[in-house]
Scaffold this motif. Structure first.
Motif, PDB file in Angstrom:
ATOM      1  N   ASP A  65       0.925  -1.225   0.118  1.00  0.00           N
ATOM      2  CA  ASP A  65      -0.021   0.064  -0.243  1.00  0.00           C
ATOM      3  C   ASP A  65       0.877   1.381   0.074  1.00  0.00           C
ATOM      4  OD1 ASP A  65      -2.208  -1.797   0.141  1.00  0.00           O
ATOM      5  OD2 ASP A  65      -2.489  -1.479   2.348  1.00  0.00           O
ATOM      6  N   LEU A  66       2.074   1.393   0.783  1.00  0.00           N
ATOM      7  CA  LEU A  66       2.845   2.429   0.749  1.00  0.00           C
ATOM      8  C   LEU A  66       3.562   2.614  -0.489  1.00  0.00           C
ATOM      9  CD1 LEU A  66       4.068   4.767   2.546  1.00  0.00           C
ATOM     10  CD2 LEU A  66       5.974   2.954   3.297  1.00  0.00           C
TER      11      LEU A  66
ATOM     12  N   LEU B 116       8.873  -1.719   9.271  1.00  0.00           N
ATOM     13  CA  LEU B 116       8.180  -1.171  10.415  1.00  0.00           C
ATOM     14  C   LEU B 116       7.663   0.230  10.073  1.00  0.00           C
ATOM     15  CD1 LEU B 116       7.273  -1.609  13.406  1.00  0.00           C
ATOM     16  CD2 LEU B 116       9.553  -0.521  14.108  1.00  0.00           C
ATOM     17  N   GLY B 117       8.561   0.887   9.280  1.00  0.00           N
ATOM     18  CA  GLY B 117       7.935   2.204   8.944  1.00  0.00           C
ATOM     19  C   GLY B 117       6.746   2.038   8.215  1.00  0.00           C
ATOM     20  N   ALA B 118       6.541   1.105   7.112  1.00  0.00           N
ATOM     21  CA  ALA B 118       5.514   0.827   6.228  1.00  0.00           C
ATOM     22  C   ALA B 118       4.332   0.657   7.014  1.00  0.00           C
ATOM     23  CB  ALA B 118       5.778  -0.081   5.270  1.00  0.00           C
ATOM     24  N   ASN B 119       4.593  -0.115   8.048  1.00  0.00           N
ATOM     25  CA  ASN B 119       3.157  -0.522   8.892  1.00  0.00           C
ATOM     26  C   ASN B 119       2.621   0.614   9.673  1.00  0.00           C
ATOM     27  OD1 ASN B 119       3.655  -3.297   8.027  1.00  0.00           O
ATOM     28  ND2 ASN B 119       5.146  -3.657   9.973  1.00  0.00           N
ATOM     29  N   ILE B 120       3.568   1.601  10.274  1.00  0.00           N
ATOM     30  CA  ILE B 120       3.234   2.538  10.951  1.00  0.00           C
ATOM     31  C   ILE B 120       2.835   3.532  10.273  1.00  0.00           C
ATOM     32  CG2 ILE B 120       4.001   4.643  12.523  1.00  0.00           C
ATOM     33  CD1 ILE B 120       6.134   2.734  13.525  1.00  0.00           C
ATOM     34  N   ALA B 121       3.193   3.849   8.951  1.00  0.00           N
ATOM     35  CA  ALA B 121       2.674   4.909   7.901  1.00  0.00           C
ATOM     36  C   ALA B 121       1.316   4.723   7.260  1.00  0.00           C
ATOM     37  CB  ALA B 121       3.831   5.036   6.711  1.00  0.00           C
ATOM     38  N   THR B 122       0.891   3.415   7.337  1.00  0.00           N
ATOM     39  CA  THR B 122      -0.291   3.090   7.182  1.00  0.00           C
ATOM     40  C   THR B 122      -1.358   2.888   8.092  1.00  0.00           C
ATOM     41  OG1 THR B 122       0.394   0.707   6.929  1.00  0.00           O
ATOM     42  CG2 THR B 122       0.506   1.823   4.704  1.00  0.00           C
TER      43      THR B 122
ATOM     44  N   LEU C 113      -0.206   8.816   8.157  1.00  0.00           N
ATOM     45  CA  LEU C 113      -0.066   9.413   6.920  1.00  0.00           C
ATOM     46  C   LEU C 113      -1.261   9.274   5.743  1.00  0.00           C
ATOM     47  CD1 LEU C 113       2.567  10.356   5.276  1.00  0.00           C
ATOM     48  CD2 LEU C 113       2.948   8.040   4.458  1.00  0.00           C
ATOM     49  N   ASP C 114      -1.200  10.504   5.139  1.00  0.00           N
ATOM     50  CA  ASP C 114      -2.332  10.624   4.232  1.00  0.00           C
ATOM     51  C   ASP C 114      -1.800   9.839   2.965  1.00  0.00           C
ATOM     52  OD1 ASP C 114      -4.470  11.302   2.695  1.00  0.00           O
ATOM     53  OD2 ASP C 114      -4.041  13.347   2.618  1.00  0.00           O
ATOM     54  N   LEU C 115      -2.236   8.680   2.659  1.00  0.00           N
ATOM     55  CA  LEU C 115      -1.639   8.024   1.620  1.00  0.00           C
ATOM     56  C   LEU C 115      -2.088   8.836   0.121  1.00  0.00           C
ATOM     57  CD1 LEU C 115      -2.339   4.256   2.750  1.00  0.00           C
ATOM     58  CD2 LEU C 115      -0.454   5.793   2.685  1.00  0.00           C
ATOM     59  N   ASP C 116      -3.065   9.532   0.278  1.00  0.00           N
ATOM     60  CA  ASP C 116      -3.590  10.160  -1.036  1.00  0.00           C
ATOM     61  C   ASP C 116      -2.617  11.337  -1.374  1.00  0.00           C
ATOM     62  OD1 ASP C 116      -5.628   8.624  -1.395  1.00  0.00           O
ATOM     63  OD2 ASP C 116      -6.925   9.745   0.012  1.00  0.00           O
TER      64      ASP C 116
END
Length: 218
Positions: free
Chosen positions: A28-29, A79-85, A89-92
């Motif tokens: 997703d990231l 771990l950063g991807a798990n926290i960012a999603t 973090l606004d994925l848009d």
């Protein structure tokens, strides 16, 4: 046995769930950072493979510093991807710095995987040079006996005075004449005729020869 299998099954199920969730978060990231299609699916595979390679390096015990370094890099990425999603973090609207990190990840992962796969290998042992041949040991030879000291040589004795000529041998006239002069001088000085001992001493001749000369002077 059943307890062991139950424990293994629980660990395996937990590992599959954790891997699936981490895989989905990384996908997703990457997709939100502009990596669409198959590229978004390749990012989680790259991160997980780097984690596995670093863990194997730690298990082998060779170059553990490099193993820990790349293990932490892959762990931070996962771990950063798990926290960012997780809604932080606004994925848009992904920030530019995160797009740069996601775009540069393949090169970083390739470097880490190459170093882990080919680094830290021990060079083949060098073939030692052939040692020089050891000289054969010979039995110890007995030391030569010391040479005997030279025996003292007797000192040469002086040659004995020439023996007087036999009484029958003629006395040289010159010697008789010389003896006569000595006898005359002795008689003039002392008033007595010269005796045989004095004549022998004055002439330096053996006693027999002196007696023979004295006999001819009378």
């Amino acid at each position: 046995m059943r307890a062991y299998l139950a424990r293994v099954d629980a660990v395996l199920v937990q590992a599959v769930i954790a891997a699936a969730l981490s895989f989905a978060h990384l996908h997703d990231l990457a997709s939100a950072a502009g990596q669409d299609g198959w590229k978004a699916w390749a990012y989680p595979v790259s991160v997980d493979l780097l984690l596995v390679a670093a863990w194997r390096r730690l298990r082998t015990g060779r170059d553990r510093a490099a193993g820990w370094c790349w293990f932490l890099v892959a762990l931070i990425a996962s771990l950063g991807a798990n926290i960012a999603t997780a809604g932080l973090l606004d994925l848009d609207d992904v920030p530019d710095w995160l797009r740069i990190l996601v775009a540069g990840w393949p090169a970083l992962a390739f470097l880490g995987g190459t170093l882990l796969a080919h680094g830290g290998e021990k060079p083949p042992p060098a073939i030692p040079d052939e040692p020089p041949p050891v000289p054969a040991l010979r039995p110890s030879e007995p030391e030569p006996a010391p040479a005997p000291a030279p025996e003292p040589q007797p000192e040469p004795t002086p040659d004995p005075a020439p023996e007087a000529a036999p009484s029958g041998a003629p006395v040289p006239a010159a010697l008789v004449e010389h003896a006569r002069k000595i006898a005359d001088a002795h008689q003039t000085r002392t008033g007595d005729p010269i005796d045989t001992a004095t004549l022998r001493a004055r002439l330096g001749v053996p006693a027999p020869l002196a007696e023979q000369i004295a006999a001819q002077l009378t």
